[in-house]
Structures are given as structure tokens and as C-alpha cells.
Design an enzyme around this catalytic site. Structure first.
Site, mmCIF file in Angstrom:
data_model
loop_
_atom_site.group_PDB
_atom_site.id
_atom_site.type_symbol
_atom_site.label_atom_id
_atom_site.label_comp_id
_atom_site.label_asym_id
_atom_site.label_seq_id
_atom_site.Cartn_x
_atom_site.Cartn_y
_atom_site.Cartn_z
ATOM 1 N N HIS A 75 0.829 -1.205 0.000
ATOM 2 C CA HIS A 75 0.000 0.000 0.000
ATOM 3 C C HIS A 75 0.864 1.256 0.000
ATOM 4 O O HIS A 75 1.966 1.291 0.559
ATOM 5 C CB HIS A 75 -0.987 -0.005 1.167
ATOM 6 C CG HIS A 75 -0.371 -0.026 2.536
ATOM 7 N ND1 HIS A 75 0.080 1.107 3.173
ATOM 8 C CD2 HIS A 75 -0.158 -1.046 3.398
ATOM 9 C CE1 HIS A 75 0.535 0.787 4.366
ATOM 10 N NE2 HIS A 75 0.414 -0.515 4.532
ATOM 11 N N ASP A 77 -0.273 4.342 1.105
ATOM 12 C CA ASP A 77 -0.646 5.351 2.100
ATOM 13 C C ASP A 77 0.052 5.148 3.433
ATOM 14 O O ASP A 77 0.588 4.071 3.731
ATOM 15 C CB ASP A 77 -2.164 5.382 2.299
ATOM 16 C CG ASP A 77 -2.722 4.071 2.833
ATOM 17 O OD1 ASP A 77 -2.241 3.004 2.384
ATOM 18 O OD2 ASP A 77 -3.624 4.103 3.683
ATOM 19 N N GLU A 131 -5.109 1.764 2.715
ATOM 20 C CA GLU A 131 -5.051 0.561 3.541
ATOM 21 C C GLU A 131 -5.155 0.895 5.020
ATOM 22 O O GLU A 131 -5.611 0.063 5.813
ATOM 23 C CB GLU A 131 -3.738 -0.190 3.266
ATOM 24 C CG GLU A 131 -3.647 -1.575 3.886
ATOM 25 C CD GLU A 131 -3.101 -1.590 5.311
ATOM 26 O OE1 GLU A 131 -3.221 -2.636 5.979
ATOM 27 O OE2 GLU A 131 -2.549 -0.554 5.756
ATOM 28 N N GLU A 132 -4.749 2.117 5.387
ATOM 29 C CA GLU A 132 -4.669 2.484 6.803
ATOM 30 C C GLU A 132 -5.984 3.025 7.363
ATOM 31 O O GLU A 132 -6.015 3.511 8.497
ATOM 32 C CB GLU A 132 -3.560 3.530 7.008
ATOM 33 C CG GLU A 132 -2.160 3.077 6.603
ATOM 34 C CD GLU A 132 -1.571 2.044 7.555
ATOM 35 O OE1 GLU A 132 -2.313 1.559 8.438
ATOM 36 O OE2 GLU A 132 -0.386 1.721 7.422
ATOM 37 N N GLU A 160 4.279 -6.272 3.662
ATOM 38 C CA GLU A 160 4.084 -5.719 5.002
ATOM 39 C C GLU A 160 5.341 -5.943 5.844
ATOM 40 O O GLU A 160 6.016 -6.974 5.708
ATOM 41 C CB GLU A 160 2.895 -6.399 5.683
ATOM 42 C CG GLU A 160 1.550 -6.024 5.117
ATOM 43 C CD GLU A 160 1.053 -4.669 5.606
ATOM 44 O OE1 GLU A 160 1.722 -4.059 6.464
ATOM 45 O OE2 GLU A 160 0.006 -4.224 5.115
#
Length: 358
Positions: A75, A77, A131-132, A160
Site C-alpha cells: 500500500h 498510504d 489501507e490504513e 508488510e
């Protein structure tokens, strides 16, 4: 509000420099447009990739005609800034917003996308937004609904942070509210009422007595947790409250379904009102899958359980084995002093490069 700044990325730079460049492009959730533009522009310079875009999600694919396809994604963000921009490089650690979660992993993926032109697998590189924040905004979730063909694969790796080790599967997460009821009265005549906050003591006592499971799934030990994360109640300084709500988060092992998690919560708090706020099932480790086994062997270290929920669960729902593998310590994610070790960046890049070439 999106920034009008124009940023460029040079994917020929080493992975540490590229991570620093990514950190220095602000991309808090809902404000990923400048970084998404820069990533798209950089990938379109790679003639061996077919690049497309859905919103602020960038998809880049090789079309080599290989028997198997893998997804490598991350991701774009970050959480909100906290006086941690721009980056700084000190003692072989690169500090800055998102360095750990997860611009270091994005940098590794971008380096591979640029350099690995003749892999043993076809590869789909995914770089997505939001995603956050709440799942309804997640770029990967939206892609699964609007263009699921982009997620078609035999195996998926999400970059991740995992200390440059394989973390397989992920826990499910259930958030729910448990309500204690009462009867309002004037606090000067409290015996005429029934204090809901006092009645909530039984909810907290059940949490204190609760023994969380430790569950072996595919040889990995997942530790569950049932914890109060918020409590609200009270009307005024002179009123006995008639309502008190305790918000509880249940992190459950991936071999327990979403419905089973709810049933367990209702069993623990029998006699109280239980209201589900959100529920995201986990992902099984999939360590018996051949592709997963080959990747774990290529990394050269045993897999570990993932404590927390990640987007590997979205691939699990699609029947695609997936795991977490990226640079950085996940316990540093979202902290003001987050950093990614330089050694982790190189270790992840080298391992993935070697695996893709095999």
C-alpha cells in the site's frame, strides 16, 4: 486535499535511496494521488510491463507466458504525519513516516518491477491506496470488486513489515460493543436508580477472568486476545446513568470463522447486549501449499505467525495462498520514530530477486 506537487521517481536508484524518495512524498490516506502518479509514471518507463490504473491503485504486469503468476503488492498510504518528515538516515536505519509501514516494502517491489525482466513466474505488481483506514476505502478491496481479474494469481506476497521474515496468514479481528443497562435517577437519590456504569463491572470482570487461546495452525502458534479498547457512559454530573458501553476487540486465530468469533463473543458475554461493529476474518497460513513452501525455503528461515490483520486475508477469501514478507519491525509501525533497517531492505530485495529468478 490532494497536493498539486509533481514528484518523480527513479527506479534505477538503489533500494535505500528509493525508500528515502518514497518517504519524502507525503501520502497520508486519501492523499495518495501525487505518489500514485509518480509510481505510475515510473512504471510506464518499463517496457516489459503492462501498466494500468484503477483510481489510485497501480497495476503492472509481466506477460511472459509462464505457468504460474504471483502477486507482489504493497500500500502507498501512511498514517498522519507526526513531525517525522522528511527522512533521515542514521546508524544504518532509515527513519521517516512510512519507512517501516510500508514504503521500504514498496521500494523493494518497485526495484524488482524495474529490474526483473525474465522471471520464472509472471508477476503482477500492485500498489494501492487507503489501507490504513476503514475497509470500505481500501484500494485492494475496491479492485477485487471492480476488476478482480487483476488479482488472479497462484500465490501472493504482501510487503508488510515482518522483520525480513515470512509471517504467514493473519489473525481475524472482531470489534463489538457490550452494553450494561440501568435506570436513571438523580444522584442525590441514587437508590431510586440503577447505575449502568457500576453494572459494567461484570463485563470488565469477565475480561479479567478470560484466558485467551493459543492455537496451533499449520505448526504456527497464534495467540488470541480479548480486550476492552473503550468505555463510554454517563449523562451528567448529577445523574445516575442508565447506559454504559464497553467496546471490545477480539483478535482470533485464522482457523476460527467470522461467525464463530461472534458466537464466542456472545457466549462470553451471555446476559448482555452484544452489538458487532466490524468483523474481518483472518487468513490461514497455507504452509502446505507448494508455492508457499518453495518461498519459505528460498528465504531460508522458518515462517512465523502474523499477529494482526493484513490484506493477505483478501487473497485468502479468493482462494489464493498469500503471506507477509517485508522489511522493518511491525511493532514500529505508526510510531513517530518508525524506521526500516538498511539491512532488511537489502535482505528482502536479494531474497525476492533470487526467488523470482529460480
Amino acid at each position: 486535499m490532494e497536493s498539486d506537487a509533481v514528484h518523480t521517481l527513479d527506479l534505477n536508484r538503489d533500494v535505500v535511496s528509493l525508500t528515502a524518495d518514497l518517504v519524502d512524498v507525503p501520502s497520508e490516506s486519501f492523499n495518495e494521488l501525487p505518489l500514485a502518479n509518480a509510481v505510475e509514471a515510473a512504471l510506464r518507463q518499463c517496457e516489459h510491463l503492462a501498466v494500468s490504473r484503477v483510481g489510485n491503485t497501480i497495476i503492472a504486469k509481466t506477460e511472459l507466458g509462464r505457468r504460474e503468476r504471483v502477486v507482489i503488492g504493497g500500500h502507498l498510504d501512511t498514517v498522519p504525519a507526526h513531525d517525522n518528515l522528511p527522512h533521515r538516515l542514521t546508524d544504518e536505519r532509515l527513519y521517516g513516516l512510512g519507512a517501516c509501514d510500508m514504503k521500504g516494502g514498496v521500494a523493494v517491489a518497485l526495484r524488482l518491477a524495474q529490474d526483473v525482466t525474465d522471471a520464472a513466474y509472471d508477476v503482477t505488481y500492485l500498489f494501492y491506496d487507503c489501507e490504513e483506514v476503514a475497509s470500505e476505502h481500501n484500494g485492494l478491496a475496491k479492485l477485487a470488486l471492480s476488476s478482480p481479474e487483476h488479482l488472479a494469481a497462484d500465490f501472493a506476497i504482501l510487503m508488510e513489515p515482518s522483520n525480513a521474515q515470512v509471517e504467514a496468514g493473519c489473525q481475524g479481528t472482531l470489534r463489538f460493543e457490550v452494553r450494561a443497562r440501568g435506570v436513571r435517577s438523580h444522584s442525590a437519590r441514587s437508590w431510586m436508580g440503577d447505575n449502568a456504569i457500576h453494572n459494567a463491572a461484570e463485563i470488565l470482570e469477565r475480561l479479567n477472568r478470560y484466558h485467551a487461546r493459543e492455537v496451533d495452525v499449520d505448526g504456527l502458534m497464534y495467540r488470541e486476545g480479548l480486550n476492552a479498547v473503550a468505555i463510554t457512559g454517563g449523562v451528567a454530573g448529577n445523574v445516575i446513568p442508565d447506559d454504559c458501553t464497553v467496546t471490545i476487540n477480539y483478535r482470533y486465530a485464522p482457523n476460527r470463522s467470522a461467525d464463530e468469533a461472534v458466537a464466542h463473543a456472545e457466549e462470553v458475554f451471555e446476559g448482555f447486549d452484544v452489538v458487532v461493529v466490524d468483523n474481518a476474518p483472518g487468513a490461514m497460513p497455507g504452509l502446505r501449499d507448494e508455492a508457499v513452501q518453495q518461498f519459505v525455503e528460498a528465504v531460508g528461515e522458518p515462517a512465523h505467525p502474523k499477529f494482526g490483520w493484513t490484506d493477505v486475508a483478501r487473497f485468502s477469501v479468493l482462494g489464493i495462498p498469500a503471506l507477509n514478507y517485508g522489511p522493518g519491525d511491525p511493532s514500529l509501525a505508526h510510531t513517530q520514530g518508525e524506521f526500516v533497517p538498511v539491512a532488511d531492505l537489502h535482505r528482502c530485495e536479494d531474497a525476492l530477486r533470487s526467488w523470482l529468478a529460480d
